[in-house]
Write an enzyme that holds these catalytic residues in place. Structure first.
Site, PDB file in Angstrom:
ATOM      1  N   THR A 142       5.243  55.215  28.929  1.00 21.06           N
ATOM      2  CA  THR A 142       6.393  55.621  29.637  1.00 21.06           C
ATOM      3  C   THR A 142       6.955  54.365  30.056  1.00 21.06           C
ATOM      4  O   THR A 142       6.297  53.338  29.757  1.00 21.06           O
ATOM      5  CB  THR A 142       6.042  56.475  30.864  1.00 21.06           C
ATOM      6  N   LEU A 183       1.284  53.748  32.783  1.00 22.65           N
ATOM      7  CA  LEU A 183       2.464  53.794  33.897  1.00 22.65           C
ATOM      8  C   LEU A 183       2.599  52.542  34.425  1.00 22.65           C
ATOM      9  O   LEU A 183       1.654  51.719  34.587  1.00 22.65           O
ATOM     10  CB  LEU A 183       1.699  54.568  34.914  1.00 22.65           C
ATOM     11  N   ILE A 240      -2.433  50.874  33.022  1.00 25.63           N
ATOM     12  CA  ILE A 240      -1.602  50.431  33.869  1.00 25.63           C
ATOM     13  C   ILE A 240      -0.645  49.328  33.142  1.00 25.63           C
ATOM     14  O   ILE A 240      -1.076  48.393  32.542  1.00 25.63           O
ATOM     15  CB  ILE A 240      -1.991  49.665  35.182  1.00 25.63           C
ATOM     16  N   LYS A 241       0.707  49.546  32.963  1.00 25.57           N
ATOM     17  CA  LYS A 241       1.648  48.463  32.074  1.00 25.57           C
ATOM     18  C   LYS A 241       1.678  47.308  32.973  1.00 25.57           C
ATOM     19  O   LYS A 241       2.417  47.531  34.028  1.00 25.57           O
ATOM     20  CB  LYS A 241       2.745  49.145  31.703  1.00 25.57           C
ATOM     21  N   ILE A 242       1.640  46.302  32.481  1.00 18.88           N
ATOM     22  CA  ILE A 242       1.923  44.858  33.269  1.00 18.88           C
ATOM     23  C   ILE A 242       2.549  44.018  32.175  1.00 18.88           C
ATOM     24  O   ILE A 242       2.361  43.853  30.931  1.00 18.88           O
ATOM     25  CB  ILE A 242       0.742  44.227  33.488  1.00 18.88           C
TER      26      ILE A 242
END
Length: 368
Positions: free
Chosen positions: A46, A109, A140-142
């Protein structure tokens, strides 16, 4: 139910098929489950643009928005509550996939894109989102900004799985792999008995945006038109070569012996933007073991209908180097290209986040 043969063959070749989209309607209608059952989908990504489209175009969020509005919560809390709910539900739907193949069955996310150049704030938000969704098959998108790299290391050290996004250059990709490995080493340094169970990571290497920018510059330089539409794939192929090098090193093998899993390359931005190119270009030409391809549904259905495997990535390194050298020789400043793409990528997500925030704010006011 039977899987689509073309996508099943893609999976057998080592490419995990992930969907680059999510919405409450897609979950509730059974569409996401159908894609798992029939189109080999084993993961979901996403971004703020995806959530902005999902929330503004559906009534499925009305009840939750009303409940949040009457509680008078802030727009930031509402936004995170809504997106976390969708991601949590998708994680639950994909839990059987994750149980069978722990590196897959993941849903991503993203931290707020406005934090892309703030290391400590990025790490803190990553930890908060991990707690908020509370599912082991979460990513977790970084972003892979210079400031994001130490946040990736500290987040991995805490046992939080990370999808590193917005990677364009080989140099930055190597720094991302270093950040991941350093995070695992830091985890062991802090606790020699620490486990790597459940910790996973992917590195999202963007493809079509590279072609879009380089093609434009090739046209401006009056370069050989045959060079167009080749740099995105060649750049990604060389990224896989770097991946093989790093994750076969003695340094990596020491971590692998303790249970660590490689950070898989993920091909992102794989929807073709130039209609002159094959609509399956960035799937057919990026087939390699241990990779992920996250794709829009349109691209997935195109490959399901007529996709065919192209040249295996591992046999294309020499040709890929020639392509990138030819592009540079034509006058394209590749370093400038990659820097611009990163800046634009961050800004596009910030703009989408602002749009999403504004949309949620309006709906909270309407439903109060």
């Amino acid at each position: 139910m039977a899987q689509n043969e073309n996508l099943a063959q893609l999976s057998k070749a080592g490419v995990a098929v992930w969907l680059d989209d999510l919405s409450r309607d897609r979950i509730r209608s059974g569409n996401l489950q159908q894609l798992v059952d029939e189109h080999s989908v084993v993961g979901v990504t996403t971004n703020p643009s995806i959530f902005a489209a999902a929330i503004s175009g559906s009534k499925s969020y009305d009840d939750q928005l009303h409940a949040l509005a009457v509680r008078n919560v802030s727009v930031e809390e509402a936004l995170r509550t809504i997106t976390a709910a969708d991601v949590r539900d998708a994680c639950d739907l994909l839990a059987p996939v994750a149980a069978a193949a722990p590196g897959d069955g993941r849903v991503s996310l993203e931290v707020a894109p406005g934090l892309a150049h703030e290391t400590d704030a990025t790490a803190a938000e990553a930890a908060h989102l991990w707690w908020l969704v509370d599912r082991e098959n979460l990513f977790i998108k970084i972003p892979a900004t210079v400031e994001g790299l130490p946040a990736i290391t500290s987040t991995i050290a805490k046992g939080i799985s990370v999808n590193v996004t917005l990677i364009f250059s080989l140099e930055r990709y190597r720094a991302v792999m270093e950040a991941y490995i350093a995070g695992l080493e830091q985890r062991l340094a802090e606790d020699p008995d620490a486990s790597f169970d459940g910790i996973a990571s992917v590195a999202s290497f963007f493809v079509s945006r590279v072609d879009s920018e380089i093609d434009k510059r090739l046209d401006a330089a009056g370069a050989d038109p045959s060079l167009k539409g080749k740099a995105g794939v060649a750049n990604a192929q060389l990224a896989y070569q770097a991946y093989e090098e790093v994750f076969s090193s003695d340094r990596w093998k020491a971590l692998e012996a303790k249970g660590a899993k490689p950070q898989r390359p993920l091909w992102a931005s794989t929807g073709v933007k130039n209609p002159d190119y094959s609509d399956t270009l960035y799937l057919s030409e990026l087939i390699a073991p241990g990779t992920v391809n996250t794709m829009p549904e349109k691209t997935m259905l195109a490959y399901a209908d007529h996709g065919q495997p192209g040249t295996p990535v591992q046999s294309a390194y020499a040709d890929a180097e020639k392509v990138m050298q030819a592009v540079a020789d034509a006058g394209v400043d590749l370093d400038d290209v990659f820097q611009l793409l990163e800046q634009e990528g961050v800004q596009k997500f910030i703009d989408a986040w602002d749009e999403l925030t504004g949309s949620v704010q309006e709906q909270l006011q309407d439903k109060a």
